[in-house]
Design a protein around this motif. Structure first.
Motif, PDB file in Angstrom:
ATOM      1  N   ASP A 257       0.840  -1.205   0.000  1.00  0.00           N
ATOM      2  CA  ASP A 257       0.000   0.000   0.000  1.00  0.00           C
ATOM      3  C   ASP A 257       0.873   1.252   0.000  1.00  0.00           C
ATOM      4  O   ASP A 257       0.637   2.201  -0.762  1.00  0.00           O
ATOM      5  CB  ASP A 257      -0.902   0.034   1.236  1.00  0.00           C
ATOM      6  N   ALA A 258       1.866   1.258   0.881  1.00  0.00           N
ATOM      7  CA  ALA A 258       2.721   2.445   1.010  1.00  0.00           C
ATOM      8  C   ALA A 258       3.482   2.731  -0.280  1.00  0.00           C
ATOM      9  O   ALA A 258       3.625   3.887  -0.694  1.00  0.00           O
ATOM     10  CB  ALA A 258       3.694   2.253   2.178  1.00  0.00           C
ATOM     11  N   ILE A 259       3.971   1.657  -0.920  1.00  0.00           N
ATOM     12  CA  ILE A 259       4.684   1.831  -2.188  1.00  0.00           C
ATOM     13  C   ILE A 259       3.747   2.404  -3.239  1.00  0.00           C
ATOM     14  O   ILE A 259       4.106   3.330  -3.989  1.00  0.00           O
ATOM     15  CB  ILE A 259       5.278   0.487  -2.656  1.00  0.00           C
ATOM     16  N   MET A 260       2.529   1.877  -3.308  1.00  0.00           N
ATOM     17  CA  MET A 260       1.537   2.376  -4.260  1.00  0.00           C
ATOM     18  C   MET A 260       1.227   3.850  -4.014  1.00  0.00           C
ATOM     19  O   MET A 260       1.154   4.658  -4.946  1.00  0.00           O
ATOM     20  CB  MET A 260       0.247   1.557  -4.155  1.00  0.00           C
ATOM     21  N   GLU A 261       0.998   4.197  -2.756  1.00  0.00           N
ATOM     22  CA  GLU A 261       0.655   5.579  -2.425  1.00  0.00           C
ATOM     23  C   GLU A 261       1.789   6.539  -2.778  1.00  0.00           C
ATOM     24  O   GLU A 261       1.538   7.676  -3.212  1.00  0.00           O
ATOM     25  CB  GLU A 261       0.317   5.673  -0.937  1.00  0.00           C
ATOM     26  N   TRP A 262       3.024   6.072  -2.591  1.00  0.00           N
ATOM     27  CA  TRP A 262       4.170   6.933  -2.821  1.00  0.00           C
ATOM     28  C   TRP A 262       4.511   7.066  -4.295  1.00  0.00           C
ATOM     29  O   TRP A 262       4.775   8.167  -4.797  1.00  0.00           O
ATOM     30  CB  TRP A 262       5.379   6.380  -2.054  1.00  0.00           C
ATOM     31  N   ALA A 263       4.486   5.955  -5.036  1.00  0.00           N
ATOM     32  CA  ALA A 263       5.004   5.971  -6.409  1.00  0.00           C
ATOM     33  C   ALA A 263       3.995   5.551  -7.465  1.00  0.00           C
ATOM     34  O   ALA A 263       4.280   5.661  -8.656  1.00  0.00           O
ATOM     35  CB  ALA A 263       6.233   5.058  -6.498  1.00  0.00           C
ATOM     36  N   GLY A 264       2.826   5.071  -7.067  1.00  0.00           N
ATOM     37  CA  GLY A 264       1.899   4.484  -8.023  1.00  0.00           C
ATOM     38  C   GLY A 264       1.435   5.424  -9.109  1.00  0.00           C
ATOM     39  O   GLY A 264       1.359   5.043 -10.288  1.00  0.00           O
ATOM     40  N   THR A 265       1.128   6.665  -8.754  1.00  0.00           N
ATOM     41  CA  THR A 265       0.639   7.604  -9.766  1.00  0.00           C
ATOM     42  C   THR A 265       1.736   7.957 -10.757  1.00  0.00           C
ATOM     43  O   THR A 265       1.530   7.930 -11.976  1.00  0.00           O
ATOM     44  CB  THR A 265       0.091   8.873  -9.095  1.00  0.00           C
ATOM     45  N   GLY A 266       2.924   8.279 -10.257  1.00  0.00           N
ATOM     46  CA  GLY A 266       4.020   8.652 -11.141  1.00  0.00           C
ATOM     47  C   GLY A 266       4.416   7.543 -12.094  1.00  0.00           C
ATOM     48  O   GLY A 266       4.750   7.799 -13.263  1.00  0.00           O
ATOM     49  N   LEU A 267       4.367   6.291 -11.626  1.00  0.00           N
ATOM     50  CA  LEU A 267       4.727   5.159 -12.478  1.00  0.00           C
ATOM     51  C   LEU A 267       3.711   4.924 -13.592  1.00  0.00           C
ATOM     52  O   LEU A 267       3.997   4.208 -14.548  1.00  0.00           O
ATOM     53  CB  LEU A 267       4.858   3.890 -11.637  1.00  0.00           C
ATOM     54  N   GLN A 268       2.536   5.523 -13.463  1.00  0.00           N
ATOM     55  CA  GLN A 268       1.490   5.333 -14.470  1.00  0.00           C
ATOM     56  C   GLN A 268       1.262   6.581 -15.317  1.00  0.00           C
ATOM     57  O   GLN A 268       0.234   6.698 -15.975  1.00  0.00           O
ATOM     58  CB  GLN A 268       0.175   4.945 -13.782  1.00  0.00           C
ATOM     59  N   GLN A 269       2.230   7.485 -15.322  1.00  0.00           N
ATOM     60  CA  GLN A 269       2.115   8.688 -16.137  1.00  0.00           C
ATOM     61  C   GLN A 269       3.340   8.834 -17.026  1.00  0.00           C
ATOM     62  O   GLN A 269       4.455   8.516 -16.621  1.00  0.00           O
ATOM     63  CB  GLN A 269       1.957   9.930 -15.251  1.00  0.00           C
ATOM     64  N   LYS A 270       3.105   9.339 -18.235  1.00  0.00           N
ATOM     65  CA  LYS A 270       4.191   9.528 -19.200  1.00  0.00           C
ATOM     66  C   LYS A 270       3.955  10.848 -19.928  1.00  0.00           C
ATOM     67  O   LYS A 270       3.523  10.871 -21.096  1.00  0.00           O
ATOM     68  CB  LYS A 270       4.245   8.352 -20.174  1.00  0.00           C
ATOM     69  N   PRO A 271       4.229  11.969 -19.272  1.00  0.00           N
ATOM     70  CA  PRO A 271       3.881  13.276 -19.844  1.00  0.00           C
ATOM     71  C   PRO A 271       4.590  13.600 -21.149  1.00  0.00           C
ATOM     72  O   PRO A 271       4.065  14.366 -21.972  1.00  0.00           O
ATOM     73  CB  PRO A 271       4.277  14.259 -18.732  1.00  0.00           C
ATOM     74  N   THR A 272       5.768  13.033 -21.385  1.00  0.00           N
ATOM     75  CA  THR A 272       6.520  13.348 -22.605  1.00  0.00           C
ATOM     76  C   THR A 272       6.148  12.447 -23.782  1.00  0.00           C
ATOM     77  O   THR A 272       6.666  12.630 -24.878  1.00  0.00           O
ATOM     78  CB  THR A 272       8.032  13.228 -22.345  1.00  0.00           C
TER      79      THR A 272
END
Length: 380
Positions: A257-272
């Protein structure tokens, strides 16, 4: 009756979600291996193009335009299969859609749409296939996800449907086994696969979506699906990254849970790298179909973990299971030690003991006043 599955080259397969990603890879590989296929999709133009391309190479393929959320449309698939090939032997429930965004961001109507396709589509296909296969034998293969074991932030509706698909698949298997129907029921659990899913999903985030690494090619899922059509299996994980994620989530759910909360959103985004705009959002209508995503990612072409789940690799199977059991056992042994420490504190003869959690104790002479120490959590 006992389960006896034909060799793949002798089978007729029904594949839903057949014009994109894992479904397309499954259709292409099945035809290449000599099976006949009924390809099912909402995308009529893509189906026609697929049929024309594979039939040119002497492939045996029929097509059926259907939205799997519509039971009547799914029932028509049987008519197409029987009309083209006389029967079918395996039914693969693969069609799926998704969203990116928090539970609150995604409108309730879109939550329902994801369930209509991902859960009710699998239910429709399973019921129709079971009626046809009961007593004559065959395989039902449902494509779930590791997100049926471990939900991920920003994909709540999709994860919920994959939990539901796991329960549906297990129930279907038990019912058919109880009746002696002779039908194998397998759940495929892919990890992150390089398909157009991030481009097809409806996005409510402020950045373009992607799938978190490591990624695998869709052919890895196709390999798992086609293996299950010819070999009875309960579950097959497609991709070692997904399998390890599942094991970790069972062994240490709060850490995950903690890993997801910390990094989950960023790992699922690719702005470039937003991907192909013509594939954007297929929630209610089909978009441009393709085998792989258009984003620049690295995808592994094979999965050692998948091969380890096949009968030719018993040593690797034992190794994977042993690693998972070691992690889970370690978690419960640690918990047991802490609980044991707490119990021993309370039973020392000449002292009253106040347990302060985390294995710590306060020792006072018997009869003396005890002040209980508590720790209050502070919010960030």
């Amino acid at each position: 009756m006992p389960i006896k599955l034909k060799p793949l080259v002798e089978q007729v397969l029904v594949v839903t979600g057949a014009t994109s990603g894992n479904g397309l890879a499954t259709v292409e590989e099945a035809v290449r291996r000599g099976a006949a296929v009924v390809a099912v999709s909402r995308n009529e133009a893509a189906l026609i193009a697929l049929r024309d391309r594979l039939a040119t190479d002497s492939g045996r393929i029929a097509i059926c335009v259907a939205d799997v959320s519509d039971l009547a449309a799914v029932e028509r698939v049987v008519d197409v299969a029987v009309g083209a090939f006389g029967h079918f032997d395996s039914w693969i429930n693969n069609a799926g859609i998704g969203t990116y965004g928090t539970l609150d961001q995604v409108p309730v109507a879109d939550h329902r749409r994801v369930f209509d396709v991902n859960y009710f589509g699998v239910l429709h296909g399973s019921l129709v296939a079971a009626r046809h296969l009961r007593g004559r034998g065959g395989a039902i293969v449902n494509v779930g996800s590791i997100l049926g074991d471990r939900t991920i932030i920003q994909q709540g509706p999709y994860s919920a449907t994959k939990h539901a698909v796991q329960a549906l698949t297990d129930t279907l298997r038990m019912e058919l086994e109880h009746d002696g129907a002779g039908v194998s029921v397998t759940l495929i659990k892919p990890g992150a696969i390089d398909t157009p899913f991030p481009e097809h999903a409806r996005n409510f985030m402020d950045q373009p979506p992607r799938l978190p690494p490591p990624l695998y090619a869709p052919q890895v899922v196709a390999d798992a699906v086609l293996f299950a059509c010819a070999h009875p299996r309960r579950t097959l994980y497609a991709g070692g990254g997904g399998l390890l994620s599942s094991i970790l989530s069972q062994a240490a759910p709060r850490l995950t849970d903690a890993i997801m909360e910390w990094a989950g959103t960023g790992l699922q985004q690719k702005p470039t790298d937003p991907g192909n705009p013509f594939r954007r959002d297929n929630l209610y209508r089909p978009r441009a179909a393709a085998l792989r995503g258009s984003q620049d990612v690295h995808a592994r072409k094979s999965s050692l973990a998948l091969q380890a789940q096949k009968p030719s690799s018993p040593v690797l199977v034992a190794g994977l299971l042993g690693a998972g059991l070691f992690l889970v056992a370690g978690r419960y042994m640690t918990r047991g030690r802490r609980e044991g420490e707490g119990r021993s504190c309370r039973t020392e003869g000449d002292f009253d003991i106040a347990d302060v959690r985390r294995g710590q104790c306060i020792r006072r002479p018997r009869g003396a006043h005890l002040s209980v120490v508590t720790r209050k959590r502070t919010s960030a």
